[in-house]
Write a protein that holds these residues in place. Sequence first.
Motif, PDB file in Angstrom:
ATOM      1  N   LEU A 115       0.830  -1.203   0.000  1.00  0.00           N
ATOM      2  CA  LEU A 115       0.000   0.000   0.000  1.00  0.00           C
ATOM      3  C   LEU A 115       0.868   1.258   0.000  1.00  0.00           C
ATOM      4  N   PHE A 116       1.951   1.221   0.743  1.00  0.00           N
ATOM      5  CA  PHE A 116       2.884   2.348   0.798  1.00  0.00           C
ATOM      6  C   PHE A 116       3.499   2.614  -0.574  1.00  0.00           C
ATOM      7  N   LEU A 117       3.959   1.557  -1.231  1.00  0.00           N
ATOM      8  CA  LEU A 117       4.589   1.726  -2.544  1.00  0.00           C
ATOM      9  C   LEU A 117       3.580   2.237  -3.574  1.00  0.00           C
ATOM     10  N   HIS A 118       2.358   1.723  -3.540  1.00  0.00           N
ATOM     11  CA  HIS A 118       1.343   2.228  -4.470  1.00  0.00           C
ATOM     12  C   HIS A 118       1.100   3.722  -4.230  1.00  0.00           C
ATOM     13  N   ASP A 119       1.030   4.114  -2.982  1.00  0.00           N
ATOM     14  CA  ASP A 119       0.746   5.504  -2.643  1.00  0.00           C
ATOM     15  C   ASP A 119       1.861   6.438  -3.098  1.00  0.00           C
ATOM     16  N   ILE A 120       3.120   6.089  -2.818  1.00  0.00           N
ATOM     17  CA  ILE A 120       4.208   7.025  -3.144  1.00  0.00           C
ATOM     18  C   ILE A 120       4.428   7.152  -4.646  1.00  0.00           C
ATOM     19  N   TYR A 121       3.929   6.183  -5.423  1.00  0.00           N
ATOM     20  CA  TYR A 121       4.038   6.288  -6.876  1.00  0.00           C
ATOM     21  C   TYR A 121       2.743   6.791  -7.520  1.00  0.00           C
ATOM     22  N   HIS A 122       1.741   7.136  -6.668  1.00  0.00           N
ATOM     23  CA  HIS A 122       0.484   7.669  -7.198  1.00  0.00           C
ATOM     24  C   HIS A 122       0.076   8.936  -6.433  1.00  0.00           C
ATOM     25  N   ASP A 123      -0.776   8.810  -5.437  1.00  0.00           N
ATOM     26  CA  ASP A 123      -1.350   9.996  -4.792  1.00  0.00           C
ATOM     27  C   ASP A 123      -0.406  10.688  -3.807  1.00  0.00           C
ATOM     28  N   ARG A 124       0.521   9.940  -3.218  1.00  0.00           N
ATOM     29  CA  ARG A 124       1.470  10.474  -2.224  1.00  0.00           C
ATOM     30  C   ARG A 124       0.749  11.066  -1.013  1.00  0.00           C
ATOM     31  N   ALA A 125      -0.354  10.447  -0.639  1.00  0.00           N
ATOM     32  CA  ALA A 125      -1.134  10.951   0.497  1.00  0.00           C
ATOM     33  C   ALA A 125      -0.332  10.914   1.792  1.00  0.00           C
ATOM     34  N   ILE A 126       0.462   9.875   1.973  1.00  0.00           N
ATOM     35  CA  ILE A 126       1.226   9.736   3.212  1.00  0.00           C
ATOM     36  C   ILE A 126       2.275  10.835   3.346  1.00  0.00           C
ATOM     37  N   LEU A 127       2.732  11.361   2.203  1.00  0.00           N
ATOM     38  CA  LEU A 127       3.695  12.456   2.230  1.00  0.00           C
ATOM     39  C   LEU A 127       2.984  13.770   2.526  1.00  0.00           C
ATOM     40  N   ARG A 128       1.835  13.979   1.905  1.00  0.00           N
ATOM     41  CA  ARG A 128       1.061  15.205   2.154  1.00  0.00           C
ATOM     42  C   ARG A 128       0.617  15.294   3.614  1.00  0.00           C
ATOM     43  N   ASP A 129       0.299  14.140   4.184  1.00  0.00           N
ATOM     44  CA  ASP A 129      -0.175  14.120   5.567  1.00  0.00           C
ATOM     45  C   ASP A 129       0.966  14.173   6.585  1.00  0.00           C
ATOM     46  N   GLY A 130       2.204  14.193   6.096  1.00  0.00           N
ATOM     47  CA  GLY A 130       3.344  14.367   6.981  1.00  0.00           C
ATOM     48  C   GLY A 130       3.672  13.160   7.849  1.00  0.00           C
TER      49      GLY A 130
END
Length: 490
Positions: A115-130
């Motif tokens: 899930l982490f890898l999918h996110d960082i290569y798509h929406d990057r929500a975990i990065l936006r949320d700090g």
Amino acid sequence: MNDAPLHAPVQAAGLFTAYDVPDFFCELLNRKDPPPPGLLQIKERLAQFTLAELRHRTAAAEAQLYRLGITFTVYSDSKAIDRILPFDMIPRVLTATEWDHIDRGVQQRVQAINLFLHDIYHDRAILRDGIIPADLVLKNPNYCEAMVGLKVPGGVYVHINGTDLIRDQDGRFLILEDNARTPSGVSYVIENRHMMLRLMPDLAAGVPLRSVEEYGLKLHQSLCEVSPEGVLDPQVVLLSPGIYNSAYFEHVFLAREMGVPLVEGKDLVVENHRVFMRTVAGLRPVHAIYRRLNDEFLDPLAFNPESMLGVPGLVDAYRRGNVTIANALGTGVADDKAVYAYMPRIIRYYLNEDPILESVQTHICAEPEGLAYTLANIEKLVIKPVGESGGYGLLIGPHATQDELEEFRRRLKDNPANYISQPVVNLSVSPTLCPAGVEARHVDLRPFALTGRSTWVLPGGLSRVALRKGSLVVNSSQGGGSKDTWVLAS
């Protein structure tokens, strides 16, 4: 209720008469809870062996390993390039309850990583949320721009995962690191079992052991499940750098176990954005590639133009969805040692669950407070470079000289982002045959998980043992050996 102290003296006999376990959790002989009948049976049978018998069977095992070509390569040793992995005939035993805990924890970990890898290569929500610093991900040398926006079948990036576990002085399992790129060592798991059943049948007879024989079948099945849509009979291949690679034996072994061709880059060609294998009967389509070489060597058109190991045009075919590559490109971000420190937060963010398996406390030297703590306590900590593997480049503070400590202080100040630090964990020990007899040696465990439509964890894993007395480094390249890992059935 059993109120006996954790490290209570054991009634030792026979093989274990002189066995001493000071201050460590011994997985065979000083468990706090009453051990299950299967474990008692194994312990009693082992006690009946003499040192001479065990040494005789060990010599037979080493001869078979050489004869079967079960070796690895140490490039830095000009005297003995090809070595067998030293094999200890005293198995490591895990109970059904212990394995259930590991199994659930590894599956949770793999799910969160994907899930982490999918996110960082798509929406990057975990990065936006700090939740995790963006620079730690986006400026990571393993971050792969070619993966941005790419949809991978089933959302699976890490099809084969190796999770390194240790046990502390209380017997708790802790995750030490993740291996999400090209984890190696599973061939030893299976060959170790074959060796034990051949040479120690009297020890294993009647013991309810979980089998490891399904791995090749499960691996092939998982790769077929994530092949491009619409392919009814996927062709899987194993892509190897060739005979000079340190793990070439394992490449041959796994191709045989799966029943698929073992190929090198020169055996594959891309035409019309599709991958084909050269055969005597002409070109044959390839739908899934289990690659055992690093990202930068996979495609000279996309990465290193000087690579002679990869396949020109492979990344283009991959991005178009015409072939599956396992593991996916760019998975190295997830097993970065600095990202490791954030894994508990990553699990909670995506799964809304607490980690089943805890991590070792980690200080990130790229952060001011992490660097300050590390410099102030360097003599108590293990310092690791984030990009190294195999036990290279680390410092074990309590075992270091004053000069080594000062050298690492300088390195930390010059390049803090390259290091993390962790407390020294008193790793569990297991009885091991040594030159002076049976002695306690530190061990770790690498379970292997396969993910297609679901995740399956091979019962057991690679138990590595530090053969040098007092050493905490179990890596084969640093003189470690291995044991067969027995998981007791319920």
